[in-house]
Design an enzyme around this catalytic site. Structure first.
Site, PDB file in Angstrom:
ATOM      1  N   GLU A 161      11.037-108.412 -51.642  1.00 26.17           N
ATOM      2  CA  GLU A 161       9.966-108.890 -52.530  1.00 26.17           C
ATOM      3  C   GLU A 161      10.140-110.346 -52.986  1.00 26.17           C
ATOM      4  O   GLU A 161      10.166-110.630 -54.184  1.00 26.17           O
ATOM      5  CB  GLU A 161       9.843-107.948 -53.736  1.00 26.17           C
ATOM      6  CG  GLU A 161       9.519-106.537 -53.306  1.00 26.17           C
ATOM      7  CD  GLU A 161       9.519-105.516 -54.447  1.00 26.17           C
ATOM      8  OE1 GLU A 161       9.617-105.912 -55.608  1.00 26.17           O
ATOM      9  OE2 GLU A 161       9.414-104.311 -54.149  1.00 26.17           O
ATOM     10  N   ASN A 204      11.816-107.019 -46.653  1.00 26.18           N
ATOM     11  CA  ASN A 204      10.985-105.895 -47.111  1.00 26.18           C
ATOM     12  C   ASN A 204      10.067-106.338 -48.249  1.00 26.18           C
ATOM     13  O   ASN A 204      10.505-107.029 -49.167  1.00 26.18           O
ATOM     14  CB  ASN A 204      11.948-104.796 -47.619  1.00 26.18           C
ATOM     15  CG  ASN A 204      11.269-103.477 -47.917  1.00 26.18           C
ATOM     16  OD1 ASN A 204      10.512-102.969 -47.085  1.00 26.18           O
ATOM     17  ND2 ASN A 204      11.539-102.910 -49.087  1.00 26.18           N
ATOM     18  N   HIS A 240       2.908 -99.110 -50.553  1.00 26.88           N
ATOM     19  CA  HIS A 240       2.532 -98.383 -51.773  1.00 26.88           C
ATOM     20  C   HIS A 240       1.018 -98.512 -51.878  1.00 26.88           C
ATOM     21  O   HIS A 240       0.508 -99.529 -52.351  1.00 26.88           O
ATOM     22  CB  HIS A 240       3.227 -98.993 -52.996  1.00 26.88           C
ATOM     23  CG  HIS A 240       4.706 -98.779 -52.990  1.00 26.88           C
ATOM     24  ND1 HIS A 240       5.267 -97.518 -53.096  1.00 26.88           N
ATOM     25  CD2 HIS A 240       5.746 -99.637 -52.863  1.00 26.88           C
ATOM     26  CE1 HIS A 240       6.589 -97.620 -53.050  1.00 26.88           C
ATOM     27  NE2 HIS A 240       6.914 -98.889 -52.899  1.00 26.88           N
ATOM     28  N   GLU A 268       8.319 -97.571 -47.675  1.00 27.17           N
ATOM     29  CA  GLU A 268       8.220 -96.936 -49.010  1.00 27.17           C
ATOM     30  C   GLU A 268       6.846 -96.288 -49.183  1.00 27.17           C
ATOM     31  O   GLU A 268       6.229 -96.379 -50.251  1.00 27.17           O
ATOM     32  CB  GLU A 268       8.456 -97.975 -50.121  1.00 27.17           C
ATOM     33  CG  GLU A 268       9.774 -98.710 -49.994  1.00 27.17           C
ATOM     34  CD  GLU A 268      10.060 -99.687 -51.139  1.00 27.17           C
ATOM     35  OE1 GLU A 268       9.369 -99.621 -52.172  1.00 27.17           O
ATOM     36  OE2 GLU A 268      10.976-100.503 -50.984  1.00 27.17           O
ATOM     37  N   ASP A 270       3.673 -94.396 -50.030  1.00 26.27           N
ATOM     38  CA  ASP A 270       3.042 -93.385 -50.882  1.00 26.27           C
ATOM     39  C   ASP A 270       1.599 -93.810 -51.110  1.00 26.27           C
ATOM     40  O   ASP A 270       1.249 -94.981 -50.958  1.00 26.27           O
ATOM     41  CB  ASP A 270       3.801 -93.120 -52.196  1.00 26.27           C
ATOM     42  CG  ASP A 270       4.170 -94.355 -52.986  1.00 26.27           C
ATOM     43  OD1 ASP A 270       3.503 -95.400 -52.829  1.00 26.27           O
ATOM     44  OD2 ASP A 270       5.132 -94.282 -53.777  1.00 26.27           O
TER      45      ASP A 270
HETATM   46  O1  9MR Z   1      11.469 -95.877 -57.157  1.00 23.82           O
HETATM   47  C1  9MR Z   1      12.231 -96.834 -57.857  1.00 23.82           C
HETATM   48  C2  9MR Z   1      12.252 -96.475 -59.344  1.00 23.82           C
HETATM   49  O2  9MR Z   1      12.988 -95.289 -59.535  1.00 23.82           O
HETATM   50  C3  9MR Z   1      12.845 -97.621 -60.134  1.00 23.82           C
HETATM   51  O3  9MR Z   1      12.734 -97.334 -61.503  1.00 23.82           O
HETATM   52  C4  9MR Z   1      12.163 -98.899 -59.779  1.00 23.82           C
HETATM   53  C5  9MR Z   1      12.736-100.051 -60.541  1.00 23.82           C
HETATM   54  O4  9MR Z   1      12.207-101.272 -60.187  1.00 23.82           O
HETATM   55  O5  9MR Z   1      12.251 -99.156 -58.397  1.00 23.82           O
HETATM   56  C6  9MR Z   1      11.589 -98.186 -57.650  1.00 23.82           C
HETATM   57  O6  9MR Z   1      11.648 -98.508 -56.282  1.00 23.82           O
HETATM   58  C7  9MR Z   1      11.019 -99.729 -55.908  1.00 23.82           C
HETATM   59  C8  9MR Z   1      11.746-100.238 -54.673  1.00 23.82           C
HETATM   60  O7  9MR Z   1      13.108-100.342 -54.930  1.00 23.82           O
HETATM   61  C9  9MR Z   1      11.185-101.570 -54.219  1.00 23.82           C
HETATM   62  N1  9MR Z   1       9.762-101.515 -54.028  1.00 23.82           N
HETATM   63  C10 9MR Z   1       8.990-100.929 -55.102  1.00 23.82           C
HETATM   64  C11 9MR Z   1       9.560 -99.569 -55.501  1.00 23.82           C
HETATM   65  C12 9MR Z   1       8.683 -98.918 -56.560  1.00 23.82           C
HETATM   66  O8  9MR Z   1       8.710 -99.652 -57.725  1.00 23.82           O
END
Ligand code: 9MR
Length: 487
Positions: A161, A204, A240, A268, A270
């Site tokens: 990101e 990513n 997402h 990722e 969903d």
């Molecule tokens: O799913 C993850 C969640 O449990 C955490 O609280 C969060 C914190 O930033 O990160 C989520 O996973 C993220 C991933 O690492 C990177 N892309 C976005 C995902 C959803 O926020």
């Protein structure tokens, strides 16, 4: 005719019948038990993974669904910096190790997520003010974490990101960009490659699932890295998504990255909706999942589909988007949702869509296969006119006229064809070309990527080439993977 059975004959017959029933039920059980997300994806040469949280592994239904259905895992949070190096130089890999050993004992592929990210970063890192210290800290973090997991990780998300939606570099709250500048990304990849030369390295990001300013900028970065020999093997598309909003150029976008020479992965996935979920939205979600999976299957370099969680019960979505959720393939009670069946279907297994019963419709009628809505780029309608404009001893010039015969505009295109007589393109204009043996891929230039419905790119590609023996025209062309008529 009626036969009187002897006692012995009666037992023999009963035994045979019982055996037949046992054997046939074995086959029936085997056939249905065989089709899982993982096995259906494996039949297409892909991995079907999920994000996993270590603290849920002790829940038997969570673990059994994981072990039955999935062939890949990504630790959801356990490999992130705030967990692995919460204070400087003090590394803790215990929760990630637990996921890795679970995955290994079930023969699953593991995605490492993630080494360098502005978020979930401990404050001791964000507070570093010297660029050289930060670079050294970043390199040390990458090297130590990669060494710890050496040989166990299938692909690493090295940088996560790093771009804004407008294609600029993310600077807000991003100490790496602020202190080191643009070069932190390539520095991270160079360090990762040195730490484990065999590891596959990904960039990513999210909101990169269609052709847009952000994905354009990332593609430009990949092309720049490739041209300068900076190691990069893959781009991860988080995906997402929102129900009903899969970008129509999803597949074309994956394909243009693949054409740039990297593997592509859906990392990722969903697809969220307002909760409680309506049955219309659950059906739309099935169509949407089908589109995404079909796109991956259609792009040979797309080798992984990972969903961001097993069950809606533990999804990150409701915590971030209030009033939304139901984004995954299993509901809160681990029931398979319509999207589950659509995924199996899109992977080429299964017979049809089994809708989930609802209180208003407890016995819904199974429908036949979901037919993904044709999109402008995934299944382009097109025609191609190939013309040799001049020819001399060993050289020739040609133009290629592409027409979008469909009713929707195409944004971003690649044209593929095969030369029948071993011809070679020496110089091409209004596009970029890769040639592998006789197989040619021409991708649009920055200024002629859109083709209006019924129209042609503003500037048509043309080229000079070499030939010997004969110089026949190619007989088949595909635009964004779909066959065109030759005119
Ligand atoms: O799913 C993850 C969640 O449990 C955490 O609280 C969060 C914190 O930033 O990160 C989520 O996973 C993220 C991933 O690492 C990177 N892309 C976005 C995902 C959803 O926020």
């Amino acid at each position: 005719m009626f036969y009187r059975l002897t006692r012995k004959g009666f037992f023999a017959l009963t035994l045979t019948l019982l055996l037949m029933i046992a054997v046939s039920s074995m086959f029936l059980t085997k056939a249905s038990a065989d089709t899982t997300l993982g096995s259906a994806a494996a039949a297409k040469g892909r991995v079907f993974g999920t994000a996993v949280a270590n603290n849920h592994l002790s829940e038997s239904q969570y673990a059994s669904t994981l072990d039955t259905e999935f062939t890949g895992v990504t630790p959801e949070n356990e490999m992130k910096w705030d967990t692995t190096e919460s204070s400087q130089g003090s590394f803790n890999f215990s929760s990630a190790d637990a996921i890795v050993s679970h995955a290994q004992s079930h023969n699953m592929k593991i995605r490492g997520h993630t080494l360098v990210w502005y978020s979930q970063l401990p404050s001791w890192v964000s507070n570093i003010s010297s660029s050289s210290t930060l670079l050294q800290v970043m390199n040390n973090h990458i090297t130590t974490e990669m060494n710890h997991f050496k040989g166990k990780i299938w692909y690493w998300d090295v940088v996560n990101e790093a771009f804004n939606d407008d294609g600029s570099r993310r600077s807000t709250n991003n100490v790496f960009q602020q202190k080191i500048g643009n070069s932190y990304i390539e520095q991270a990849f160079i360090t990762a490659h040195a730490a484990d030369p065999n590891a596959k390295l990904c960039y990513n990001d999210y909101n990169t699932d269609g052709i847009n300013a952000k994905s354009n900028a990332i593609l430009a970065m990949v092309q720049d890295f490739k041209s300068r020999g900076i190691p990069i093997d893959c781009v991860g598309f988080q995906s997402h998504l929102i129900v009903g909003q899969v970008p129509s150029d999803y597949q074309a976008n994956l394909q243009r990255f693949a054409n740039a020479g990297v593997d592509v992965q859906i990392t990722e996935l969903d697809i969220r909706m307002p909760t409680p979920a309506s049955s219309a939205n659950l059906q739309q979600q099935a169509t949407d999942y089908s589109k995404v999976v079909s796109a991956c299957v259609a792009v040979s370099r797309c080798n992984d589909i990972t969903v961001w969680g097993i069950t809606d019960k533990y999804s990150w979505v409701p915590n971030t988007f209030s009033g939304q959720g139901a984004a995954l393939l299993f509901d809160d009670n681990y029931n398979k949702k319509p999207a589950y069946n659509a995924v199996i279907q899109a992977l080429g297994s299964g017979t049809g869509i089994t809708p989930t019963p609802t209180s208003s419709n407890p016995t819904p009628t199974p429908t036949s296969a979901i037919t993904p809505t044709p999109t402008s780029t995934g299944g382009a309608s097109c025609s191609v006119h190939y013309a040799i404009t001049n020819q001399w001893n060993t050289g020739f010039g040609a133009t290629i006229t592409i027409t979008n015969t469909g009713s929707t505009a195409i944004n971003g295109w690649n044209l593929q064809f095969t030369f029948p007589n071993g011809q070679t393109i020496t110089q091409l204009w209004n596009g970029s070309v890769t040639q592998n043996g006789s197989a040619v891929t021409v991708t649009n230039a920055s200024y002629n990527g859109s083709i209006p419905a019924g129209g042609s790119p503003g500037a048509q590609p043309g080229f000079n080439g070499s030939w010997s023996g004969s110089n026949s025209a190619p007989t088949a062309f595909t635009l964004n993977g779909a066959a065109c008529s030759v005119v």
